[in-house]
Motif scaffolding. Sequence first.
Motif, short mmCIF file in Angstrom:
data_model
loop_
_atom_site.label_atom_id
_atom_site.label_comp_id
_atom_site.label_asym_id
_atom_site.label_seq_id
_atom_site.Cartn_x
_atom_site.Cartn_y
_atom_site.Cartn_z
N UNK A 197 12.33 4.25 8.12
CA UNK A 197 12.78 4.96 9.46
C UNK A 197 11.98 4.88 10.72
N UNK A 198 10.86 4.02 10.78
CA UNK A 198 9.85 4.00 11.57
C UNK A 198 9.86 2.57 12.21
N UNK A 199 9.48 2.57 13.55
CA UNK A 199 8.95 1.33 14.07
C UNK A 199 7.67 0.72 13.41
N UNK A 200 7.21 -0.54 13.75
CA UNK A 200 6.17 -1.08 13.09
C UNK A 200 4.91 -0.54 14.04
N UNK A 201 3.58 -0.66 13.91
CA UNK A 201 2.49 -0.63 14.62
C UNK A 201 1.88 0.91 14.57
N UNK A 202 1.71 1.15 13.23
CA UNK A 202 1.06 2.61 13.03
C UNK A 202 1.77 3.74 13.42
N UNK A 203 3.23 3.60 13.71
CA UNK A 203 3.94 4.77 14.06
C UNK A 203 4.19 5.47 12.56
N UNK A 204 4.44 4.54 11.61
CA UNK A 204 4.83 5.24 10.23
C UNK A 204 3.53 6.13 9.95
N UNK A 205 3.90 7.60 9.84
CA UNK A 205 2.85 8.42 9.32
C UNK A 205 2.02 7.96 7.96
N UNK A 206 1.01 8.28 8.06
CA UNK A 206 -0.02 7.74 6.79
C UNK A 206 0.39 8.20 5.72
N UNK A 245 -2.83 -2.59 8.54
CA UNK A 245 -2.51 -2.70 9.96
C UNK A 245 -4.34 -2.53 10.28
N UNK A 246 -4.39 -1.81 11.18
CA UNK A 246 -5.71 -1.38 11.85
C UNK A 246 -6.56 -0.31 11.29
N UNK A 247 -5.96 0.06 9.99
CA UNK A 247 -6.72 1.19 9.13
C UNK A 247 -6.36 2.71 9.33
N UNK A 248 -5.40 2.74 10.52
CA UNK A 248 -4.89 4.13 10.64
C UNK A 248 -5.89 5.14 11.09
N UNK A 249 -6.76 4.68 11.83
CA UNK A 249 -8.00 5.79 12.08
C UNK A 249 -8.36 5.14 13.55
N UNK A 250 -8.88 6.13 14.28
CA UNK A 250 -9.44 5.79 15.70
C UNK A 250 -10.91 5.24 15.48
N UNK A 251 -11.60 5.74 14.56
CA UNK A 251 -13.09 5.52 14.12
C UNK A 251 -13.33 4.75 12.95
N UNK A 252 -14.50 4.40 12.65
CA UNK A 252 -14.87 3.81 11.32
C UNK A 252 -14.87 4.78 10.06
N UNK A 305 -6.53 -6.62 16.33
CA UNK A 305 -5.88 -6.48 17.50
C UNK A 305 -5.32 -5.06 17.49
N UNK A 306 -5.05 -4.58 18.94
CA UNK A 306 -4.57 -3.22 19.04
C UNK A 306 -3.09 -3.24 19.69
N UNK A 307 -1.95 -2.94 18.99
CA UNK A 307 -0.65 -2.84 19.38
C UNK A 307 -0.15 -4.37 20.02
N UNK A 308 -0.83 -5.36 19.47
CA UNK A 308 -0.66 -6.85 19.96
C UNK A 308 -0.71 -6.86 21.32
N UNK A 309 -1.45 -6.05 22.10
CA UNK A 309 -1.90 -5.89 23.40
C UNK A 309 -3.20 -6.57 23.88
N UNK A 310 -4.24 -6.18 22.80
CA UNK A 310 -5.62 -6.54 22.92
C UNK A 310 -6.23 -6.64 22.01
N UNK A 357 -2.21 -14.03 18.80
CA UNK A 357 -1.40 -13.01 19.22
C UNK A 357 -1.70 -12.72 20.55
N UNK A 358 -3.01 -12.27 20.76
CA UNK A 358 -3.49 -11.63 21.90
C UNK A 358 -4.69 -12.42 22.38
N UNK A 359 -4.25 -13.41 23.22
CA UNK A 359 -5.09 -14.55 23.78
C UNK A 359 -5.52 -14.36 25.27
#
Length: 278
Positions: free
Chosen positions: A57-66, A89-96, A119-124, A159-161
């Motif tokens: 029931x969630x969109x992709x992009x780490x919107x699904x709760x961990x 995805x990106x590891x579900x965290x802001x920091x290492x 990549x971050x949100x397929x944007x950068x 994807x992000x070029x």
Amino acid sequence: MERSIQIAAAQRLRALHDRRQLLLLPNAWDAASACMLARLGFPAVATTSGGVAWSLGWADGERLPLDEMLAAVARITRVTPVPVTVDFEGGYGASPDQVHANVTALIATGAVGINLEDGIAHARLRPIDAAAARIAAARAAANACGLPLVINARIDSWIVAGTANEQARIADCLDRARAYLAAGADCIYPIALAEPAVIGRLCAAIDAPVNIGARTGMPAIAELARLGVARVSTATRLATRAYAAARDAALAMRDSGHFDALDSTFGYADMQALYDAH
């Protein structure tokens, strides 16, 4: 899952990344699809972040709760008798440090491999050093658990070029691959790459297994193997094909007034048999 059993599964997954033989790795989106794929004889199963998120029931992009994602993976590993690698995805965290904690929690579900994307949100793209630090954190978490986790480092240069030309993408991919392997990655995944000549060039230049994403129009498995590809995954494509089949059958029933579209080559008894065999 007992740690000794999990270690053995991780070792099996690692052994399957033999560059002398291509690993075809289908992506499941829930426990039923993972169980089905394993029973078809695939030696390992991956998850797709998009498919898992949509099924819950969630969109992709780490919107699904961990916690929901971890619970889904635990269900998958419970019914799947082959190694399971997870699109994290990106590891579900802001920091290492957060990535370290989250990978530790993921290992507790029974998973023996992960994808980590830069990549971050397929944007950068993350800076190379920052992305490498997250891979190093994942490797440190696995080492602390005593698990030879297989880390597939996804490179989003295709994807992000931005305005980068193909040569710039290739150079960036190679720089990232070297940094990620040095940080503890096992496999490199230049997602969205489809040009055979570039695939062959990267496989020759990267001293590690290379993962390519399957799609319609791609070279066949034999040709990808000839190019040096070690692993082919399907990303969201099996999940979207399953949803398309359900959508098309529902539309046919609605529009025709008949139920012929509900016929299936895989029915109730087949699904029950998957779990009876578990």
